[in-house]
Design a protein around this motif. Structure first.
Motif, short mmCIF file in Angstrom:
data_model
loop_
_atom_site.label_atom_id
_atom_site.label_comp_id
_atom_site.label_asym_id
_atom_site.label_seq_id
_atom_site.Cartn_x
_atom_site.Cartn_y
_atom_site.Cartn_z
N LEU A 104 -35.10 28.02 66.98
CA LEU A 104 -35.47 26.84 66.21
C LEU A 104 -34.31 25.84 66.16
O LEU A 104 -34.52 24.63 66.28
CB LEU A 104 -35.89 27.23 64.79
CG LEU A 104 -36.46 26.11 63.93
CD1 LEU A 104 -37.71 25.51 64.59
CD2 LEU A 104 -36.80 26.64 62.56
N ALA A 105 -33.08 26.36 66.04
CA ALA A 105 -31.90 25.50 66.00
C ALA A 105 -31.73 24.76 67.32
O ALA A 105 -31.33 23.59 67.33
CB ALA A 105 -30.66 26.31 65.68
N THR A 106 -32.03 25.40 68.43
CA THR A 106 -31.91 24.77 69.74
C THR A 106 -32.92 23.64 69.88
O THR A 106 -32.58 22.55 70.36
CB THR A 106 -32.12 25.81 70.86
OG1 THR A 106 -31.18 26.87 70.69
CG2 THR A 106 -31.92 25.19 72.22
N GLN A 124 -34.00 17.76 69.77
CA GLN A 124 -34.70 16.62 69.16
C GLN A 124 -33.70 15.59 68.64
O GLN A 124 -33.87 14.39 68.84
CB GLN A 124 -35.60 17.10 68.01
CG GLN A 124 -36.41 15.99 67.40
CD GLN A 124 -37.30 16.47 66.27
OE1 GLN A 124 -37.24 17.62 65.85
NE2 GLN A 124 -38.12 15.57 65.76
N ILE A 125 -32.63 16.05 68.01
CA ILE A 125 -31.59 15.14 67.52
C ILE A 125 -30.94 14.39 68.68
O ILE A 125 -30.75 13.16 68.63
CB ILE A 125 -30.53 15.90 66.69
CG1 ILE A 125 -31.16 16.40 65.39
CG2 ILE A 125 -29.31 15.03 66.42
CD1 ILE A 125 -30.28 17.37 64.61
N ILE A 126 -30.62 15.10 69.74
CA ILE A 126 -30.00 14.48 70.91
C ILE A 126 -30.94 13.47 71.55
O ILE A 126 -30.53 12.37 71.93
CB ILE A 126 -29.55 15.57 71.93
CG1 ILE A 126 -28.37 16.35 71.34
CG2 ILE A 126 -29.17 14.95 73.26
CD1 ILE A 126 -27.98 17.58 72.12
N THR A 127 -32.20 13.82 71.65
CA THR A 127 -33.19 12.90 72.22
C THR A 127 -33.29 11.62 71.38
O THR A 127 -33.32 10.52 71.93
CB THR A 127 -34.57 13.57 72.32
OG1 THR A 127 -34.46 14.74 73.14
CG2 THR A 127 -35.61 12.64 72.90
N GLU A 128 -33.31 11.77 70.07
CA GLU A 128 -33.40 10.59 69.21
C GLU A 128 -32.13 9.76 69.27
O GLU A 128 -32.18 8.53 69.22
CB GLU A 128 -33.74 11.01 67.78
CG GLU A 128 -35.12 11.65 67.75
CD GLU A 128 -35.86 11.46 66.46
OE1 GLU A 128 -35.46 10.60 65.66
OE2 GLU A 128 -36.85 12.16 66.28
N ILE A 157 -24.40 4.47 58.72
CA ILE A 157 -25.72 4.93 58.29
C ILE A 157 -25.90 6.41 58.59
O ILE A 157 -26.34 7.19 57.73
CB ILE A 157 -26.83 4.09 58.95
CG1 ILE A 157 -26.81 2.66 58.38
CG2 ILE A 157 -28.20 4.73 58.75
CD1 ILE A 157 -27.64 1.67 59.16
N VAL A 158 -25.54 6.82 59.80
CA VAL A 158 -25.69 8.23 60.17
C VAL A 158 -24.78 9.10 59.33
O VAL A 158 -25.21 10.11 58.75
CB VAL A 158 -25.41 8.43 61.69
CG1 VAL A 158 -25.33 9.91 62.03
CG2 VAL A 158 -26.48 7.75 62.52
N GLY A 159 -23.52 8.70 59.21
CA GLY A 159 -22.56 9.50 58.45
C GLY A 159 -22.94 9.63 56.99
O GLY A 159 -22.93 10.74 56.42
#
Length: 148
Positions: A2-4, A9-13, A110-112
């Motif tokens: 699930l973590a992978t 998904q985070i990298i894609t976004e 914003i991300v931080g």
């Protein structure tokens, strides 16, 4: 497992966000001004002259006021820098570069801050100093007084 999937998904976004920034008006202006800066022969000559004078200046600085050319090299270096800075292509490039950097700084903040209010987000932008515990980058001994 699930973590992978979550990481992907985070990298894609993040890649999608990078594409949006690359397609922005600020990025387009940056690319245009960059190309003009490096294609204009007169602008390049001014940049080369400044770099040459800066090298002379650094040599003279080793001896300081005792160097026989200290005053003239100092004056000529400032004149070359002013000529370069006043060039329309250099000014346009710096303005475009700052606009794009501003977008990147805002995205970083914003991300931080969405992760934590205490996260260190190096922006190098003094306007973010009050919002960031590390305004100058962790190697600079910035607002967070770190020296990592």
């Amino acid at each position: 497992m699930l973590a992978t999937i979550e990481r992907l998904q985070i990298i894609t976004e993040a890649e999608d966000l990078a594409k949006m920034i690359l397609q922005s008006e600020a990025a387009d202006e940056y690319r245009k001004s960059y190309n003009k800066l490096y294609k204009d022969a007169r602008t390049q000559e001014k940049i080369k002259e400044f770099i040459k004078m800066k090298d002379y200046y650094e040599d003279v600085q080793r001896f300081g006021r005792y160097h026989p050319d200290y005053k003239s090299i100092n004056i000529r270096t400032r004149q070359a820098k002013r000529e370069m800075d006043m060039d329309e292509n250099v000014a346009r490039f710096r303005k475009a570069e700052n606009a794009l950097q501003d977008i990147l700084d805002h995205v970083s903040m914003i991300v931080g801050k969405s992760v934590s209010q205490h996260i260190k987000v190096p922006t190098g932008n003094p306007f973010f100093a009050e919002n960031s515990s590390c305004s100058g980058g962790c190697g600079s001994g910035g607002g967070c007084s770190c020296s990592a």
